[in-house]
Design an enzyme around this catalytic site. Sequence first.
Site, PDB file in Angstrom:
ATOM      1  N   PHE A 121       0.859  -1.197   0.000  1.00 40.87           N
ATOM      2  CA  PHE A 121       0.000   0.000   0.000  1.00 40.87           C
ATOM      3  C   PHE A 121       0.887   1.237   0.000  1.00 40.87           C
ATOM      4  O   PHE A 121       1.715   1.407   0.889  1.00 40.87           O
ATOM      5  CB  PHE A 121      -0.923   0.040   1.222  1.00 40.87           C
ATOM      6  CG  PHE A 121      -1.828   1.246   1.212  1.00 40.87           C
ATOM      7  CD1 PHE A 121      -3.038   1.230   0.521  1.00 40.87           C
ATOM      8  CD2 PHE A 121      -1.462   2.420   1.858  1.00 40.87           C
ATOM      9  CE1 PHE A 121      -3.859   2.357   0.471  1.00 40.87           C
ATOM     10  CE2 PHE A 121      -2.280   3.552   1.818  1.00 40.87           C
ATOM     11  CZ  PHE A 121      -3.479   3.520   1.124  1.00 40.87           C
ATOM     12  N   ASP A 206       9.077   2.568   1.673  1.00 37.10           N
ATOM     13  CA  ASP A 206       7.957   3.344   2.171  1.00 37.10           C
ATOM     14  C   ASP A 206       7.862   3.081   3.682  1.00 37.10           C
ATOM     15  O   ASP A 206       7.397   2.035   4.121  1.00 37.10           O
ATOM     16  CB  ASP A 206       6.684   2.895   1.435  1.00 37.10           C
ATOM     17  CG  ASP A 206       5.427   3.591   1.948  1.00 37.10           C
ATOM     18  OD1 ASP A 206       5.470   4.184   3.041  1.00 37.10           O
ATOM     19  OD2 ASP A 206       4.403   3.524   1.244  1.00 37.10           O
ATOM     20  N   LYS A 235       2.459  10.301   7.913  1.00 34.16           N
ATOM     21  CA  LYS A 235       1.626   9.952   9.063  1.00 34.16           C
ATOM     22  C   LYS A 235       1.998  10.706  10.336  1.00 34.16           C
ATOM     23  O   LYS A 235       1.624  11.858  10.482  1.00 34.16           O
ATOM     24  CB  LYS A 235       1.625   8.435   9.263  1.00 34.16           C
ATOM     25  CG  LYS A 235       0.823   7.730   8.160  1.00 34.16           C
ATOM     26  CD  LYS A 235       0.189   6.433   8.579  1.00 34.16           C
ATOM     27  CE  LYS A 235      -1.019   6.103   7.713  1.00 34.16           C
ATOM     28  NZ  LYS A 235      -0.711   5.435   6.450  1.00 34.16           N
TER      29      LYS A 235
HETATM   30  C1  LIG Z   1      -0.936   5.676   4.990  1.00 33.45           C
HETATM   31  C2  LIG Z   1       0.102   5.182   4.068  1.00 33.45           C
HETATM   32  C3  LIG Z   1       0.351   5.811   2.833  1.00 33.45           C
HETATM   33  C4  LIG Z   1      -0.464   6.989   2.353  1.00 33.45           C
HETATM   34  O1  LIG Z   1      -0.371   8.103   3.164  1.00 33.45           O
HETATM   35  P1  LIG Z   1      -1.472   9.261   3.050  1.00 33.45           P
HETATM   36  O2  LIG Z   1      -0.979  10.332   3.948  1.00 33.45           O
HETATM   37  O3  LIG Z   1      -2.781   8.679   3.473  1.00 33.45           O
HETATM   38  O4  LIG Z   1      -1.511   9.692   1.630  1.00 33.45           O
HETATM   39  C5  LIG Z   1       1.356   5.310   2.037  1.00 33.45           C
HETATM   40  N1  LIG Z   1       2.093   4.250   2.426  1.00 33.45           N
HETATM   41  C6  LIG Z   1       1.892   3.627   3.590  1.00 33.45           C
HETATM   42  C7  LIG Z   1       2.750   2.474   3.971  1.00 33.45           C
HETATM   43  C8  LIG Z   1       0.884   4.060   4.451  1.00 33.45           C
HETATM   44  O5  LIG Z   1       0.662   3.412   5.597  1.00 33.45           O
END
Ligand SMILES: *Cc1c(COP(=O)(O)O)cnc(C)c1O
Length: 374
Positions: A121, A206, A235
């Site tokens: 994700f 990420d 986040k």
């Molecule tokens: C939440 C999340 C995103 C996206 O972040 P947003 O601020 O909602 O755009 C991307 N990668 C990971 C691993 C996440 O947990």
Amino acid sequence: MSSFVFSEKPIPIDSGEGPYLYSDGTEYLDFGASYACTPVGHCHPEVVEATKAQVEDLLYVQASYPNAARTALYDQLADVAPDGIDNVWLCNSGTEANEAALKFARSATGREKIVATTRGFHGRTMGALATTWKGKYKKPYEPLIGGVEFVPYGDAEAMEEAVDEETAAVILEPVQGEGGINPAPPEYLQSVRETTEDAGAAMILDEIQTGLGRTGTMWACEQSNVVPDILTSAKGLASGLPLGATLCPEWIADGAASHGSTFSGNPVVCAAAGATLGVLEEENLPAHAGDVGAYLREGLAERLGDEVRDVRGEGLMVGVEVKRGGNAILRDLALEHQILALPAGRTVVRLLPPLVIDESHADSVADAIADIVL
Ligand SMILES: *Cc1c(COP(=O)(O)O)cnc(C)c1O
């Protein structure tokens, strides 16, 4: 008018403090840290003070004029970033941080292809979404950006086969969050590091959910001694104010083509982030998250035994894979036990508490889940 994107739960929230949220006088334990956005707890006094002070001085100035709060944050990020990573692009969310990562990787390598992983994700904008696995999020919005290939997460050989001289980047999470709390073995990340290096492709980690101490170290990649070419954070970086960061070494920064964003490096958000990073360090929260996380996972495993499929995770990034509907468990946790947690798919209860919780909070949550499941 009402939000058609989020379905609202019947718990209006008025205020928060530490690991708690308050709804009309009722205290809720926020074990999702509001999407992992409050690593140092809700309304930490140092974060509140720094933010207030900045609000009084200046709400906004464009990033082309230096500002003390922003400069201080750049320095703090340089301090906490893995060795060799000393450039940063600030934006406003996780998906934007990944969007920039993909753009920079393409321009720095002059290549197009991107390799992503099953169950990964990375966000909801067209580029980041194209590297996200779940069809439900993607299909209705296609066509997304092209050139993305998926390989099974954790399969080092499949990665080796997919990555070649045309690959701009590999993007993956060191522990998958949304995809079900799936930690990657260190050898896997090390192998991806080698594969990308050999091919001249950028490794994008990420760390939007795993970073900021959640897994027991500032960044999860430290545990496998892997330094990526691009690391993304968001986040909890500014305790819930909108901030994303794309961190990279010289070769990526030098190769980055034109990019920008109006709100980049907003001073108020930078002040909140600076204070958040300060508290993480002063209170030694990454190590604390490692300890309490291990305690929580043990407590859950002991109480739940064979009644659940699995208890897994790293630090305070914990997943309980259940046998029956996870959503019903989350509802009972909220309404009967005043504990707020998150789903990760239909069968995983995801626990991402603020890193300031102690063993008594871990016990309460393990007891509550056992009460519901057994
Ligand atoms: C939440 C999340 C995103 C996206 O972040 P947003 O601020 O909602 O755009 C991307 N990668 C990971 C691993 C996440 O947990």
